[in-house]
Design an enzyme around this catalytic site. Structure first.
Site, PDB file in Angstrom:
ATOM      1  N   ARG A 125     176.279 -12.544  13.346  1.00  0.00           N
ATOM      2  CA  ARG A 125     175.352 -13.471  14.021  1.00  0.00           C
ATOM      3  C   ARG A 125     174.466 -12.785  15.059  1.00  0.00           C
ATOM      4  NH1 ARG A 125     180.069 -16.711  13.970  1.00  0.00           N
ATOM      5  NH2 ARG A 125     179.995 -18.122  12.181  1.00  0.00           N
ATOM      6  N   LYS A 147     159.315 -10.580  13.848  1.00  0.00           N
ATOM      7  CA  LYS A 147     159.412 -11.238  12.528  1.00  0.00           C
ATOM      8  C   LYS A 147     160.209 -10.312  11.619  1.00  0.00           C
ATOM      9  CE  LYS A 147     155.375 -14.225  12.186  1.00  0.00           C
ATOM     10  NZ  LYS A 147     154.098 -14.472  11.490  1.00  0.00           N
ATOM     11  N   GLU A 189     145.392  -3.549   9.279  1.00  0.00           N
ATOM     12  CA  GLU A 189     145.979  -4.393  10.341  1.00  0.00           C
ATOM     13  C   GLU A 189     145.338  -4.081  11.693  1.00  0.00           C
ATOM     14  OE1 GLU A 189     147.864  -6.909   9.625  1.00  0.00           O
ATOM     15  OE2 GLU A 189     149.322  -6.439   8.057  1.00  0.00           O
ATOM     16  N   LYS A 231     148.736  -7.757  20.122  1.00  0.00           N
ATOM     17  CA  LYS A 231     149.866  -8.468  19.493  1.00  0.00           C
ATOM     18  C   LYS A 231     150.837  -8.951  20.562  1.00  0.00           C
ATOM     19  CE  LYS A 231     152.995  -8.896  15.756  1.00  0.00           C
ATOM     20  NZ  LYS A 231     153.458  -8.501  14.448  1.00  0.00           N
ATOM     21  N   GLU A 241     155.504 -18.797  16.430  1.00  0.00           N
ATOM     22  CA  GLU A 241     154.361 -19.259  15.649  1.00  0.00           C
ATOM     23  C   GLU A 241     154.293 -20.778  15.537  1.00  0.00           C
ATOM     24  OE1 GLU A 241     153.179 -16.586  12.456  1.00  0.00           O
ATOM     25  OE2 GLU A 241     152.444 -18.299  11.331  1.00  0.00           O
ATOM     26  N   ARG A 245     150.063 -17.872  17.239  1.00  0.00           N
ATOM     27  CA  ARG A 245     150.450 -16.639  16.535  1.00  0.00           C
ATOM     28  C   ARG A 245     149.913 -16.590  15.109  1.00  0.00           C
ATOM     29  NH1 ARG A 245     156.207 -13.311  16.594  1.00  0.00           N
ATOM     30  NH2 ARG A 245     155.550 -11.798  15.027  1.00  0.00           N
ATOM     31  N   ASN A 249     147.658 -13.752  11.168  1.00  0.00           N
ATOM     32  CA  ASN A 249     147.696 -13.760   9.702  1.00  0.00           C
ATOM     33  C   ASN A 249     146.307 -13.796   9.086  1.00  0.00           C
ATOM     34  OD1 ASN A 249     150.474 -13.653   9.122  1.00  0.00           O
ATOM     35  ND2 ASN A 249     150.675 -15.755   9.860  1.00  0.00           N
ATOM     36  N   HIS A 252     145.790 -12.812   5.504  1.00  0.00           N
ATOM     37  CA  HIS A 252     147.106 -12.732   4.860  1.00  0.00           C
ATOM     38  C   HIS A 252     147.330 -13.803   3.797  1.00  0.00           C
ATOM     39  CE1 HIS A 252     147.783  -9.924   8.086  1.00  0.00           C
ATOM     40  NE2 HIS A 252     149.039  -9.723   7.758  1.00  0.00           N
ATOM     41  N   HIS A 256     148.598 -12.349   0.599  1.00  0.00           N
ATOM     42  CA  HIS A 256     149.926 -12.608   0.037  1.00  0.00           C
ATOM     43  C   HIS A 256     149.825 -13.045  -1.424  1.00  0.00           C
ATOM     44  CE1 HIS A 256     152.090 -13.229   4.171  1.00  0.00           C
ATOM     45  NE2 HIS A 256     151.795 -11.969   3.926  1.00  0.00           N
ATOM     46  N   HIS A 269     150.638  -3.843   1.017  1.00  0.00           N
ATOM     47  CA  HIS A 269     150.411  -5.000   1.891  1.00  0.00           C
ATOM     48  C   HIS A 269     149.072  -4.855   2.631  1.00  0.00           C
ATOM     49  CE1 HIS A 269     151.264  -8.288   4.637  1.00  0.00           C
ATOM     50  NE2 HIS A 269     151.035  -7.481   5.653  1.00  0.00           N
TER      51      HIS A 269
END
Ligand code: NAD
Ligand code: GLY
Length: 368
Positions: A125, A147, A189, A231, A241, A245, A249, A252, A256, A269
């Site tokens: 955990r 993330k 990026e 960032k 997010e 935030r 993206n 993206h 994606h 990517h």
């Protein structure tokens, strides 16, 4: 070899705050890791490409602090960012008897970083972890902000957790061995931060693209620093997010779809994001938010970075329909409606939906 820290950027998240050190020669120095908590065991997670290059240096740097330092070597590639690979990390942690204090070190690009972070978030955990990003993309984006996760065959990064590292160590020396195609992917990026947050930075990138491509260390140090600052500012305001935030993206949603539609690992990517930014800029133009000159400016810069600016065809029958289908599986989607990051002013981004007909027009205009 001595280490130099050029810049330290702080990410302010109350008790989850941490430093991002940007410099050279750092990953092989024990001083770099002096402030980490003590533990019996450290585990370096890397891959078959990066481990032979840098794991020994990192192992040596950690040996004085941690009585045992283990190495877990994953297969290399976006196609391995899966449950199966993640499970091999858990297997190793359990086989080595790792406890709750064990510190994980992600040594590699964004794939290793995202998976190691998710393993750290889940093992017992939650155990502490450190990001040691070795690609430009991971130094300017994926190692920062917490993330973590893996891909699902139906969607990219769909399974994961927000989980912050204790420290990020961006050793620019590692970029010397990075393939040129990966350097370009990282530049995507970096470019992203200009239109969404800082037009002066966009001007700077345009003025320094040749130095960046030549891996000039002071240009890289500035680019990594400014990217991490932007960032950190965004993540500091909206860690999980719930709103702001999402602007990170930019490009993206289209990107994606390209990655999933082509099969993970076909387009990098960063390549998909570069092309996706051109498509998102075109969408912003179709929606009347920016002019055609802005789309041309961004397209030229993405192209100069060595990135594709024409989208691939994802279906022979209905290419735009296939993009739309893939884009509906996106974490920003709400009730099946796709939401895009668009540019709606100088260094200002917004998240909004668009009529399918307009999106189809953009895809038709931007694809081969
Ligand atoms: P990557 O991790 O696949 O690394 C690219 C390639 O470079 C790999 O083959 C790797 O082994 C190799 N490599 C890494 N460092 C090297 C070095 N110093 N020298 C030589 N080769 C080296 O790809 P990436 O572009 O770093 O990361 C992409 C991933 O990051 C994607 O999975 C993406 O979803 C994720 N990502 C996550 C976030 C986030 O916020 N968590 C943000 C952006 C991207
Ligand atoms: N790369 C997008 C984010 O970290 O939110």
């Amino acid at each position: 070899m001595s280490a130099s820290i050029f810049h330290t950027v702080h990410i302010a998240l109350a008790e989850r705050s941490y430093p991002i050190a940007i410099g050279a020669g750092m990953l092989g120095q024990s001083a770099t890791f002096a402030d980490l908590p003590a533990a019996t065991t450290a585990v370096i997670v890397s891959n078959t490409t990066v481990a032979p290059l840098y794991a020994q240096q990192l192992q040596a740097a950690l040996a004085g602090k941690y009585p045992s330092v283990h190495l877990v070597t994953l297969p290399d590639g976006e196609q391995y960012k899966t449950w199966q690979t993640l499970n091999t990390i858990f297997d190793a942690l359990l086989q080595q008897g790792c406890d709750r204090k064990t510190v994980l070190f992600a040594l590699g690009g964004g794939v290793v970083g995202d998976m190691t972070g998710f393993a750290a978030a889940s093992y017992m955990r939650g155990v502490p972890f450190v990001q040691v990003p070795t690609t430009l993309l991971s130094q300017v984006d994926s190692s920062v902000g917490g993330k973590t996760g893996i891909n699902h065959p139906l969607g990219k990064n769909m399974i994961g957790a927000f989980y912050q590292p204790l420290q990020v160590v961006c050793d620019l020396d590692t970029l010397k061995t990075l393939p040129a195609r990966e350097l370009s992917a990282g530049l995507a990026e970096i470019i992203k931060y200009g239109p969404i947050a800082d037009l002066a930075f966009l001007d700077w990138i345009e003025g320094h693209m040749d130095q960046l491509l030549a891996r000039d260390v002071s240009a890289l140090a500035h680019a990594v620093r400014r990217s991490c600052e932007i960032k950190a500012e965004v993540v500091g305001q909206d860690e999980r997010e719930s709103g702001l935030r999402a602007i990170l993206n930019f490009g993206h949603t289209f990107g994606h779809a390209i990655e999933a539609g082509m099969g993970y690992g076909q387009w990098l990517h960063g390549e998909a994001v570069g092309c996706g930014m051109v498509m998102a800029a075109q969408l912003s133009c179709e929606l009347g938010l920016v002019d055609a000159a802005f789309v041309r400016r961004l397209t030229t810069l993405v192209q100069r970075a060595g990135l594709p600016v024409v989208g691939p065809r994802l279906s022979v029958q209905d290419n735009a329909g296939r993009y739309l289908e893939l884009m509906r599986v996106d974490k920003k989607a709400e009730g099946g409606a796709i939401r895009f990051v668009v540019i709606d002013g100088p260094s200002r981004a917004a998240v909004r939906s668009a009529p399918d007909a307009v999106v189809r027009k953009v895809i038709d205009a931007c694809c081969a």
